[in-house]
Design a protein around this motif. Structure first.
Motif, short mmCIF file in Angstrom:
data_model
loop_
_atom_site.label_atom_id
_atom_site.label_comp_id
_atom_site.label_asym_id
_atom_site.label_seq_id
_atom_site.Cartn_x
_atom_site.Cartn_y
_atom_site.Cartn_z
N PRO A 1 0.72 -1.20 0.18
CA PRO A 1 0.15 -0.09 -0.03
C PRO A 1 0.85 1.33 0.06
CG PRO A 1 -0.80 -1.53 1.48
CD PRO A 1 0.38 -2.12 1.19
N MET A 2 1.84 1.29 0.59
CA MET A 2 2.87 2.32 0.79
C MET A 2 3.62 2.67 -0.67
SD MET A 2 4.44 2.35 4.65
CE MET A 2 3.32 2.43 5.96
N VAL A 3 3.98 1.51 -1.14
CA VAL A 3 4.67 1.82 -2.54
C VAL A 3 3.72 2.38 -3.51
CG1 VAL A 3 5.97 0.34 -4.44
CG2 VAL A 3 6.28 -0.08 -2.16
N ASP A 4 2.46 1.40 -3.43
CA ASP A 4 1.37 2.00 -4.35
C ASP A 4 1.03 3.52 -4.15
OD1 ASP A 4 1.36 -0.61 -5.34
OD2 ASP A 4 -0.52 -0.95 -4.66
N ALA A 5 1.00 3.87 -2.97
CA ALA A 5 0.73 5.09 -2.79
C ALA A 5 1.86 6.39 -3.18
CB ALA A 5 0.50 5.57 -1.32
N GLU A 6 3.08 6.00 -3.16
CA GLU A 6 4.01 6.52 -4.01
C GLU A 6 4.04 6.60 -5.39
OE1 GLU A 6 5.68 8.50 -2.17
OE2 GLU A 6 6.10 7.53 -0.09
N LEU A 7 3.44 5.66 -5.95
CA LEU A 7 3.29 5.65 -7.57
C LEU A 7 2.20 6.62 -7.85
CD1 LEU A 7 3.16 1.86 -8.25
CD2 LEU A 7 5.30 3.50 -8.79
N LEU A 8 1.17 6.75 -7.03
CA LEU A 8 -0.04 7.51 -7.00
C LEU A 8 0.47 8.96 -6.89
CD1 LEU A 8 -2.83 8.13 -7.74
CD2 LEU A 8 -3.28 7.90 -4.98
N VAL A 9 1.25 9.30 -5.90
CA VAL A 9 1.67 10.55 -5.77
C VAL A 9 2.68 11.08 -6.99
CG1 VAL A 9 3.37 11.97 -4.35
CG2 VAL A 9 1.79 10.59 -3.26
#
Length: 558
Positions: free
Chosen positions: A106-114
């Motif tokens: 979830p944290m890596v995916d959030a960085e991809l979104l940001v």
């Protein structure tokens, strides 16, 4: 939301978000739609490989992602008596990153979104469920549920998971099998074991998995027996009973979530059909045993992204997109087969079969070459394209590096020291040679054609020659072979020039004198145009601003 983006990506998971970042860097107007209201907030994948991290490096986000990883993760396999069967601790980092890394998805995916905040031409629309796609002469009309406004786009990429609506609309099969064996997965915060070790227990009584992820999160997985129902396995008492096998106080474990799942070994009948394409779980599903489901999806994005951008921006013909299926299918199939095979080795519940397996593996472990084969993960299939967007000389050679990924050592330039090679090569095409001038052996015509595509020209030299300015060319970057890895690579191959695709696959390789002919052949197999295409061309490279903090960033445990 614009109603005429160049590309619509269905699904804001890791594959869709990675693809959107790649397209964003190339200036492609992209719309990402997802039927959910936000990112999934619980871990699914738990392992990143070196190729995935290299892709994240290419989109400028790896430094934001690394804090959510555990590099150089060791995975140990034990028998029923907790004797070590095998260990995977690959020391090789030929692509610039560790081969095994735990991570919090979830944290890596959030960085991809940001990361998408860098691009004004990339939009993400949540609560937007695709309902239908209709191909037209010049694109695709995408319709959404609840009467939301349709959009017209040139291409649609379905990254919408195993139950892909895109695949259904393409009328594409999903061939393979679903295992009858079920597993209970339990994700825990405040890791009750607290060590970095990860292990697989090949115990015929009940095979299990224990994996350290990051930020104090640990995953446990336990096989569910045939006489145990899903309802029983979901019961908190059953969950605590499973945990009691590995932790002394299961009642104190801080459980994030638990669920029952099965393993799938499936691949779509086609990854492309007209203007619709598939990536990630929509294209292939595989058992978790090699941790390659997430990574295979990132490979899809890396392979497809530069091709889509080249076509949309007018630098390549539409036929280039056919090479996506040609190249990715064979490797995805190999990963599915490997993961399925490893699962069969790990999880037999027949004690005689398990005992025979243990004897074979113990015997193999005393043979140094076999032990290294397992330890260094040499069994992992690596991409090697015999067909597609590559050019092989006739007759083809088994020793040719064409169709494989080029290495990524650390190098020096005249301005910087100890940098990864890809950061010098840039995000587009690159022509790399050993101690030579690319303009001189390519000739002005071929050199100019590649320069018009935004290609980077790089000459590698021994460190002793880095500061020598003779034969300097303003369009050629000089790098010093800091570690000796580049010379070792060229020592092992007769080729002295490599033409690198944006995904760092070697599109072609040759000796310097043959470069003009190889260059002409590559323009054909890569379907590259002279700069016109079917419409006005755009610059191949888009310089993005660094990712910044935003409301999409996730902090703390998921």
């Amino acid at each position: 939301m614009s109603n005429e983006p160049d590309v619509v990506i269905v699904g804001a998971g890791p594959v869709g978000l990675t693809l959107a970042n790649i397209l964003g860097l190339q200036g492609v107007h992209t719309l990402v739609v997802d039927e959910r209201p936000s990112l999934i907030d619980y871990p699914r994948g738990v392992g990143l490989d070196d190729e995935a991290l290299r892709t994240f490096q290419s989109i400028g986000l790896v430094e934001r992602i690394l804090p959510h990883t555990v590099p150089n993760q060791i995975l140990r396999f034990f028998d029923a008596n907790r004797r070590l069967l095998a260990e995977m601790a690959p020391p090789d980092a030929r692509f610039g990153w560790p081969k095994r890394n735990g991570f919090v998805q979830p944290m890596v995916d959030a960085e991809l979104l940001v990361g998408l905040d860098r691009f004004d031409h990339v939009e993400v629309a949540w609560n937007r469920q695709m309902e239908n796609c209709t191909e037209t002469d010049d694109g695709v009309t995408v319709e959404f549920a609840d009467g939301q406004e349709a959009v017209h786009t040139r291409y649609v990429v379905g990254c919408d998971g195993g139950r892909s609506a895109t695949r259904r609309l393409m009328c594409v099969s999903f061939d393979g099998t679903t295992s009858s064996t079920r597993w209970l997965v339990i994700d825990c915060a405040n890791d009750p074991l607290g060590h970095p070790n990860s292990e697989v227990g090949a115990d015929p009584a009940r095979p299990y998995v224990s994996i350290s992820i990051a930020h104090g999160i640990r995953r446990f997985e336990f096989m569910i027996h045939g006489d145990e129902s899903d309802e029983e396995a979901e019961d908190p008492a059953f969950v605590r009973r499973m945990l009691a096998q590995l932790v002394p106080h299961p009642e104190r474990v801080d459980i994030i979530r638990h669920r029952v799942y099965t393993h799938h070994s499936r691949i779509a009948g086609a990854f492309r059909k007209g203007r619709l394409m598939l990536g990630g779980d929509a294209a292939h599903l595989m058992p978790v045993w090699q941790g390659q489901g997430y990574n295979s999806g990132i490979r899809d994005a890396a392979n497809l992204g530069w091709k889509l951008a080249a076509v949309v921006n007018g630098h390549a013909d539409d036929a280039l997109l056919d090479t996506y299926d040609v190249e990715r299918r064979k490797h995805a199939r190999a990963m599915i087969d490997l993961s399925t095979m490893v699962g069969r080795v790990i999880s037999p519940t027949n004690r005689r079969v398990a005992a025979l397996r243990d004897r074979v593996i113990h015997a193999a472990s005393v043979v140094p070459s076999l032990k290294r084969y397992i330890l260094e993960m040499r069994f992992k299939p690596m991409p090697r394209y015999q067909q597609g967007a590559v050019f092989h000389a006739e007759p083809p050679s088994d020793t040719s590096p064409t169709g494989t990924l080029f290495i990524q050592p650390r190098v020096d330039t005249r301005e910087e020291q100890n940098v990864l090679l890809d950061d010098v090569l840039g995000t587009g095409f690159a022509i790399l040679c050993w101690s030579n001038n690319p303009r001189a052996f390519l000739g002005d015509d071929a050199f100019g054609r590649w320069k018009a595509l935004g290609a980077r020209f790089v000459a590698a030299r021994p460190m002793t020659q880095l500061r020598w300015t003779g034969h300097d060319d303003p369009d050629v970057v000089i790098v010093g072979d800091r570690t000796g890895a580049l010379k070792a690579w060229f020592d092992a191959h007769t080729d002295s020039v490599v033409f690198l695709r944006p995904d760092r696959c070697i599109a072609g390789a040759c000796i310097a004198q043959s470069a003009p002919e190889l260059s002409a052949s590559l323009f054909e197999v890569l379907c590259l145009t002279q700069g016109g295409g079917t419409g006005a061309t755009r610059p191949l490279l888009y310089v993005a601003q660094p990712a910044t903090e935003s409301s999409g960033t996730v902090t703390g445990s998921p």
